[in-house]
Design an enzyme around this catalytic site. Structure first.
Site, PDB file in Angstrom:
ATOM      1  N   ASN A 189     -15.721  28.239 -22.945  1.00 36.57           N
ATOM      2  CA  ASN A 189     -16.395  27.114 -22.298  1.00 36.57           C
ATOM      3  C   ASN A 189     -16.220  27.133 -20.779  1.00 36.57           C
ATOM      4  O   ASN A 189     -15.142  27.441 -20.282  1.00 36.57           O
ATOM      5  CB  ASN A 189     -15.845  25.794 -22.851  1.00 36.57           C
ATOM      6  CG  ASN A 189     -16.209  25.596 -24.309  1.00 36.57           C
ATOM      7  OD1 ASN A 189     -17.273  26.014 -24.748  1.00 36.57           O
ATOM      8  ND2 ASN A 189     -15.308  24.980 -25.058  1.00 36.57           N
ATOM      9  N   LYS A 217     -15.734  30.378 -29.026  1.00 31.79           N
ATOM     10  CA  LYS A 217     -16.139  29.655 -27.824  1.00 31.79           C
ATOM     11  C   LYS A 217     -15.441  30.109 -26.554  1.00 31.79           C
ATOM     12  O   LYS A 217     -14.265  30.426 -26.540  1.00 31.79           O
ATOM     13  CB  LYS A 217     -15.841  28.160 -28.001  1.00 31.79           C
ATOM     14  CG  LYS A 217     -16.727  27.493 -29.043  1.00 31.79           C
ATOM     15  CD  LYS A 217     -18.068  27.098 -28.485  1.00 31.79           C
ATOM     16  CE  LYS A 217     -17.963  25.708 -27.879  1.00 31.79           C
ATOM     17  NZ  LYS A 217     -19.239  25.287 -27.329  1.00 31.79           N
ATOM     18  N   SER A 234     -11.942  27.004 -27.510  1.00 35.49           N
ATOM     19  CA  SER A 234     -11.958  25.820 -28.353  1.00 35.49           C
ATOM     20  C   SER A 234     -10.874  25.951 -29.399  1.00 35.49           C
ATOM     21  O   SER A 234     -10.616  27.045 -29.903  1.00 35.49           O
ATOM     22  CB  SER A 234     -13.331  25.692 -29.025  1.00 35.49           C
ATOM     23  OG  SER A 234     -13.209  24.908 -30.196  1.00 35.49           O
ATOM     24  N   GLN A 271      -7.580  -2.004   4.142  1.00 32.88           N
ATOM     25  CA  GLN A 271      -6.526  -1.241   3.483  1.00 32.88           C
ATOM     26  C   GLN A 271      -7.077  -0.522   2.239  1.00 32.88           C
ATOM     27  O   GLN A 271      -6.487   0.425   1.750  1.00 32.88           O
ATOM     28  CB  GLN A 271      -5.368  -2.165   3.105  1.00 32.88           C
ATOM     29  CG  GLN A 271      -4.222  -1.477   2.396  1.00 32.88           C
ATOM     30  CD  GLN A 271      -3.002  -2.372   2.306  1.00 32.88           C
ATOM     31  OE1 GLN A 271      -2.297  -2.559   3.288  1.00 32.88           O
ATOM     32  NE2 GLN A 271      -2.756  -2.950   1.131  1.00 32.88           N
ATOM     33  N   THR A 311     -39.006  27.233 -11.107  1.00 26.79           N
ATOM     34  CA  THR A 311     -39.326  25.870 -10.676  1.00 26.79           C
ATOM     35  C   THR A 311     -39.481  25.086 -11.976  1.00 26.79           C
ATOM     36  O   THR A 311     -39.938  25.642 -12.985  1.00 26.79           O
ATOM     37  CB  THR A 311     -40.634  25.798  -9.847  1.00 26.79           C
ATOM     38  OG1 THR A 311     -41.712  26.272 -10.657  1.00 26.79           O
ATOM     39  CG2 THR A 311     -40.559  26.643  -8.587  1.00 26.79           C
ATOM     40  N   HIS A 312     -39.055  23.858 -11.959  1.00 26.26           N
ATOM     41  CA  HIS A 312     -39.032  23.035 -13.180  1.00 26.26           C
ATOM     42  C   HIS A 312     -38.194  23.691 -14.279  1.00 26.26           C
ATOM     43  O   HIS A 312     -38.404  23.416 -15.466  1.00 26.26           O
ATOM     44  CB  HIS A 312     -40.455  22.779 -13.712  1.00 26.26           C
ATOM     45  CG  HIS A 312     -41.425  22.354 -12.664  1.00 26.26           C
ATOM     46  ND1 HIS A 312     -41.690  21.036 -12.374  1.00 26.26           N
ATOM     47  CD2 HIS A 312     -42.174  23.075 -11.791  1.00 26.26           C
ATOM     48  CE1 HIS A 312     -42.572  20.963 -11.396  1.00 26.26           C
ATOM     49  NE2 HIS A 312     -42.876  22.198 -11.015  1.00 26.26           N
ATOM     50  N   ASN A 361      -2.348  -2.341  13.353  1.00 28.26           N
ATOM     51  CA  ASN A 361      -3.795  -2.138  13.301  1.00 28.26           C
ATOM     52  C   ASN A 361      -4.234  -0.862  14.019  1.00 28.26           C
ATOM     53  O   ASN A 361      -5.029  -0.085  13.482  1.00 28.26           O
ATOM     54  CB  ASN A 361      -4.522  -3.350  13.881  1.00 28.26           C
ATOM     55  CG  ASN A 361      -4.255  -4.612  13.061  1.00 28.26           C
ATOM     56  OD1 ASN A 361      -3.734  -4.522  11.949  1.00 28.26           O
ATOM     57  ND2 ASN A 361      -4.587  -5.771  13.610  1.00 28.26           N
ATOM     58  N   TYR A 403      -9.771  -6.330  12.739  1.00 27.88           N
ATOM     59  CA  TYR A 403      -9.137  -5.887  11.503  1.00 27.88           C
ATOM     60  C   TYR A 403      -9.100  -6.991  10.448  1.00 27.88           C
ATOM     61  O   TYR A 403      -8.831  -8.145  10.741  1.00 27.88           O
ATOM     62  CB  TYR A 403      -7.694  -5.421  11.786  1.00 27.88           C
ATOM     63  CG  TYR A 403      -6.964  -4.968  10.527  1.00 27.88           C
ATOM     64  CD1 TYR A 403      -7.085  -3.667  10.058  1.00 27.88           C
ATOM     65  CD2 TYR A 403      -6.174  -5.863   9.788  1.00 27.88           C
ATOM     66  CE1 TYR A 403      -6.444  -3.257   8.901  1.00 27.88           C
ATOM     67  CE2 TYR A 403      -5.525  -5.460   8.621  1.00 27.88           C
ATOM     68  CZ  TYR A 403      -5.669  -4.157   8.185  1.00 27.88           C
ATOM     69  OH  TYR A 403      -5.038  -3.759   7.043  1.00 27.88           O
ATOM     70  N   SER A 420       0.823  -1.212   0.000  1.00 23.15           N
ATOM     71  CA  SER A 420       0.000   0.000   0.000  1.00 23.15           C
ATOM     72  C   SER A 420       0.859   1.265   0.000  1.00 23.15           C
ATOM     73  O   SER A 420       0.329   2.367   0.002  1.00 23.15           O
ATOM     74  CB  SER A 420      -0.927   0.003   1.219  1.00 23.15           C
ATOM     75  OG  SER A 420      -0.184  -0.140   2.415  1.00 23.15           O
ATOM     76  N   GLU A 430     -18.035  22.644 -15.250  1.00 20.91           N
ATOM     77  CA  GLU A 430     -18.399  21.288 -15.672  1.00 20.91           C
ATOM     78  C   GLU A 430     -17.671  20.227 -14.844  1.00 20.91           C
ATOM     79  O   GLU A 430     -18.235  19.200 -14.464  1.00 20.91           O
ATOM     80  CB  GLU A 430     -18.069  21.092 -17.150  1.00 20.91           C
ATOM     81  CG  GLU A 430     -18.906  21.967 -18.071  1.00 20.91           C
ATOM     82  CD  GLU A 430     -18.342  21.977 -19.479  1.00 20.91           C
ATOM     83  OE1 GLU A 430     -18.685  21.077 -20.247  1.00 20.91           O
ATOM     84  OE2 GLU A 430     -17.539  22.882 -19.806  1.00 20.91           O
ATOM     85  N   LYS A 467      -8.161   3.760   1.954  1.00 23.99           N
ATOM     86  CA  LYS A 467      -7.410   5.005   1.794  1.00 23.99           C
ATOM     87  C   LYS A 467      -7.510   5.649   0.419  1.00 23.99           C
ATOM     88  O   LYS A 467      -7.748   6.853   0.307  1.00 23.99           O
ATOM     89  CB  LYS A 467      -5.941   4.768   2.162  1.00 23.99           C
ATOM     90  CG  LYS A 467      -5.745   4.605   3.664  1.00 23.99           C
ATOM     91  CD  LYS A 467      -4.355   4.193   3.998  1.00 23.99           C
ATOM     92  CE  LYS A 467      -4.222   2.951   4.837  1.00 23.99           C
ATOM     93  NZ  LYS A 467      -5.302   1.998   4.967  1.00 23.99           N
TER      94      LYS A 467
END
Ligand code: ARG
Length: 459
Positions: free
Chosen positions: A286, A284, A278, A323, A156-157, A111, A318, A24, A291, A326
């Site tokens: 963006n 463009k 772009s 393990q 709304t909606h 542990n 344990y 690990s 996003e 993480k």
């Protein structure tokens, strides 16, 4: 050869595949600082209780500082053969100070060691999340103060509903993010107990002092049950849950920024700092950062579900399954912190387009509710009937291709003879928002009062 840490009963070393699945160190090296802090606290306690001699303890504590500075300087050579951060550190300590290093692991197991390190790390991330949230809240608050009476459509909606203000909308997120801070604070308070001294699972026969190590590491107290101490990861799950909820909030604002910055809406302009162009379409700009923030719940929710699934059905105490905790938490924490920071940057840079928002708020019959309320208030109509009359007026306006305030009084009166010229007052969006004076409502006066409260709270 066999392992120096546990090779006593082994004739040969592990298969290469065993090492590949078991090691690990590639990720848990991120726990180095916490591991060394916990080991130094443990060593000091072993000295104070007379379990290990003061000379050995001094050498151990000093040596651990050297290891830490090597790691921080990037000079440390991590080894997969040594599996994890715990054995990498201890092995380097042995190279530095010799056999005294072997006394550090008295009355301890990996542990309780890993449970302690990881709790410390996640606790630090709770603090970082709270700081990141606070920064973002400040940026949103500044927007709210500047735009307390800037009218925009409320939806709304995603259909225009009633006019609200930019300030009101910004403060909605401040409220959400404050609850997020509360979740991280609650999780932090609950996780702030020390597993150290639980040893492998049953406690230890050495006369250790768990209060002292707990205190030295900033924990409120030692955990009361050694089996629980080494085998639960609910603290990480709580962190991930709080992170998932926060990421959900961020994604909603991110989505709004994406929508609002389109040519169709143009409610906001995003700063160049958080946009990209772009390579083929020169016009463009963006909203990539927004996003990516919108996408982060994919990873963070994934981490939460992954760890829930790892822990589900695990018998005490344990198991190596744990393990797998993480990487999920590391990735989720990284995702959350970058999202918070980028969102704070975008929130302070974003420029609301007052005229566009005002025009959009005025269009779409957004003051129809105000008209219905007026019919109730001035003509004593039951709300249901007022709703019906207003609906008929909206239908008329729609057929005519105009807004409500562009209907003539005659047209108004043909749907209800009691309507007077006074009705035009409530059809303006400014009047509409100003009238929403109920506690928590969108009236600029209310928004300013809420902003002032937040200004004081975030000072
Ligand atoms: N690398 C291990 C983990 O992250 C440390 C604990 C190992 N304990 C053990 N009994 N093998 O969980």
């Amino acid at each position: 050869g066999s392992n120096t840490m546990w090779g006593g009963r082994f004739a040969t070393g592990p298969d290469a595949l065993m090492q590949a699945i078991n090691a690990s160190i590639d990720f848990d090296k991120r726990l180095a600082a916490e591991d060394i802090a916990a080991s130094r606290a443990h060593a000091a306690m072993l000295g104070a209780t007379g379990i290990v001699s003061d000379t050995d303890v001094a050498a151990i504590r000093e040596g651990l500082l050297t290891v830490l500075s090597e790691i921080e300087a990037g000079d440390f050579v991590f080894s997969r053969e040594l599996e994890d951060i715990h054995m990498n550190v201890e092995s380097r300590l042995r190279e530095l100070i010799g056999t005294a290093a072997g006394r550090l692991h008295t009355a301890r197991s990996r542990n309780d060691q890993v449970a302690t390190d990881f709790r410390l790390w996640v606790r630090g991330q709770c603090d970082a999340a709270i700081d990141g949230l606070t920064e973002l809240m400040r940026a949103l608050l500044a927007q709210a103060e500047a735009g307390a009476d800037m009218v925009m459509p409320g939806f709304t909606h995603l259909q225009v509903a009633q006019p609200v203000t930019w300030g009101h909308h910004m403060l909605a997120y401040v409220e959400m993010l404050d609850r997020d801070r509360g979740r991280f604070r609650d999780a932090r308070a609950r996780m702030n107990e020390s597993p150290l001294g639980a040893a492998a699972l049953a406690g230890t026969s050495f006369p250790i002092d768990r209060e002292t190590t707990a205190q030295a590491l900033g924990f409120d107290r030692p955990m009361a049950n050694s089996l629980d101490a080494v085998s639960d990861r609910d603290f990480a799950l709580e962190f991930l849950s709080a992170a998932a909820i926060t990421a959900t909030h961020l994604s909603r604002f991110a989505e709004e920024l994406v929508i609002w910055s389109t040519a169709q809406f143009r409610f906001v302009s995003l700063s160049d700092r958080f946009s990209t162009g772009s390579s083929i379409m020169p016009q463009k700009k963006n909203p990539d950062a927004a996003e990516l923030i919108r996408a982060k719940p994919g990873r963070i929710n994934g981490a939460l579900v992954a760890l829930l699934t790892v822990m589900k059905g695990l018998p005490l105490a344990y198991s190596k399954d744990m393990q797998e905790d993480k990487e999920q938490v590391f990735d989720a924490a990284d995702s959350l912190m970058i999202a918070l920071a980028a969102m704070a940057g975008m929130a302070s840079d974003v420029v609301p387009q007052a005229e566009r928002m005002h025009a959009a708020a005025a269009a779409g019959f957004s003051t129809a509710t105000d008209l219905a309320d007026w019919l109730v208030r001035r003509l004593g109509l039951p709300f249901r009937e007022a709703h019906h009359v207003t609906g008929a007026l909206v239908k008329r306006a729609e057929a005519k291709g105009v807004d409500l305030h562009e209907l003539t009084l005659g047209e108004m009166q043909s749907e209800h003879p009691g309507i007077t010229r006074e009705v035009y007052d409530v059809l303006g969006v400014e009047n509409s928002v100003a009238s929403r004076m109920s506690y928590g409502g969108t009236a600029p006066e209310q928004v300013r009062a809420q902003a002032a409260r937040w200004r004081a709270a975030l000072a």
